[in-house]
Design an enzyme around this catalytic site. Structure first.
Site, short mmCIF file in Angstrom:
data_model
loop_
_atom_site.label_atom_id
_atom_site.label_comp_id
_atom_site.label_asym_id
_atom_site.label_seq_id
_atom_site.Cartn_x
_atom_site.Cartn_y
_atom_site.Cartn_z
N ARG A 1 37.08 16.36 -32.30
CA ARG A 1 35.70 15.97 -32.32
C ARG A 1 34.96 17.22 -31.72
O ARG A 1 35.29 17.63 -30.75
CB ARG A 1 35.61 14.63 -31.38
CG ARG A 1 34.10 14.30 -31.00
CD ARG A 1 33.35 13.76 -32.12
NE ARG A 1 32.19 13.37 -31.81
CZ ARG A 1 31.01 13.82 -31.64
NH1 ARG A 1 31.01 15.21 -31.49
NH2 ARG A 1 29.94 13.26 -31.32
N GLU B 1 25.71 10.46 -38.77
CA GLU B 1 26.85 9.52 -39.41
C GLU B 1 26.45 9.82 -40.96
O GLU B 1 25.54 10.03 -41.38
CB GLU B 1 26.58 8.16 -39.16
CG GLU B 1 26.72 7.78 -37.46
CD GLU B 1 28.16 8.22 -37.12
OE1 GLU B 1 28.98 8.33 -37.94
OE2 GLU B 1 28.16 8.61 -35.93
N ARG C 1 40.65 11.24 -29.87
CA ARG C 1 40.39 12.54 -30.48
C ARG C 1 40.40 13.62 -29.57
O ARG C 1 40.09 13.34 -28.37
CB ARG C 1 39.03 12.33 -31.47
CG ARG C 1 38.97 11.16 -32.32
CD ARG C 1 37.87 11.39 -33.08
NE ARG C 1 36.53 10.74 -31.99
CZ ARG C 1 35.41 10.36 -32.18
NH1 ARG C 1 35.09 10.71 -33.39
NH2 ARG C 1 34.57 10.18 -31.38
#
Length: 185
Positions: free
Chosen positions: A50, A58, A92
């Site tokens: 990330r 998004e 992540r």
């Protein structure tokens, strides 16, 4: 007690074997998830990275697919250098991703005006400055005066329920008279 020690030793061996304690490592990008997340192959494992300090739209938001394609074009199939900032709540790796020419992908997404500075998790002045410059020049997603930050979108649609309001910068609104006064001597 002995079971706890054995478990800790096993985890330590596992983490060291896969270099998961390393703060910097190289990996091959095998998949681009969206404009701020990608998957890499490192030590025969798939890791999700990330991008640190930025938040791209998004996929289902305006500019979301454009941001994903921009990341894809820059990193897919390439060996990148990753400086880890630890793990996020989804497991992540949060990282600064450096392209083979040493360009910082995180900053590049700001320069391309395809991501917000994510000041909830980072206080990098460089990211904030890139966003301000892109906003002023009305580049990329800043062409849309109604651009909705991803954290607002996620909250609205129940994706991750991020409670961040996005107020990194003071809101400055000038009336027409104040604007004219600032130009006149």
């Amino acid at each position: 007690m002995i079971q706890g020690v054995v478990a800790i030793a096993a985890l330590s061996i596992f983490f060291h074997a896969y270099n998961l304690f390393a703060t910097e490592f190289k990996a091959t990008v095998t998949r681009v998830i969206d404009g701020d997340s990608l998957e890499v192959s490192h030590a025969d494992r798939a890791l999700t990275i990330r991008l640190h300090g930025v938040d791209a739209p998004e996929i289902s938001q305006p500019y979301g697919r454009i941001a994903m394609v921009a990341v894809f074009r820059q990193v897919f199939g390439k060996i990148v250098r990753i400086e880890s900032h630890g793990l996020d709540s989804h497991g992540r790796t949060i990282g600064d991703v450096y392209l083979p020419d040493d360009t910082l992908l995180n900053e590049e997404m700001g320069r391309l005006a395809l991501a917000w500075s994510y000041c909830k998790y980072s206080h990098e002045e460089g990211f904030r400055q890139l966003e301000l410059e892109a906003r002023e020049a009305k580049l990329g997603l800043w062409k849309d005066t109604e651009a909705s930050p991803p954290w607002v979108f996620r909250e609205r649609y129940g994706i991750g329920l991020d409670q961040f309001d996005g107020h990194c910068f003071p809101t400055i609104r000038l009336t027409e008279q104040q604007s004219a006064d600032s130009v006149l001597p």
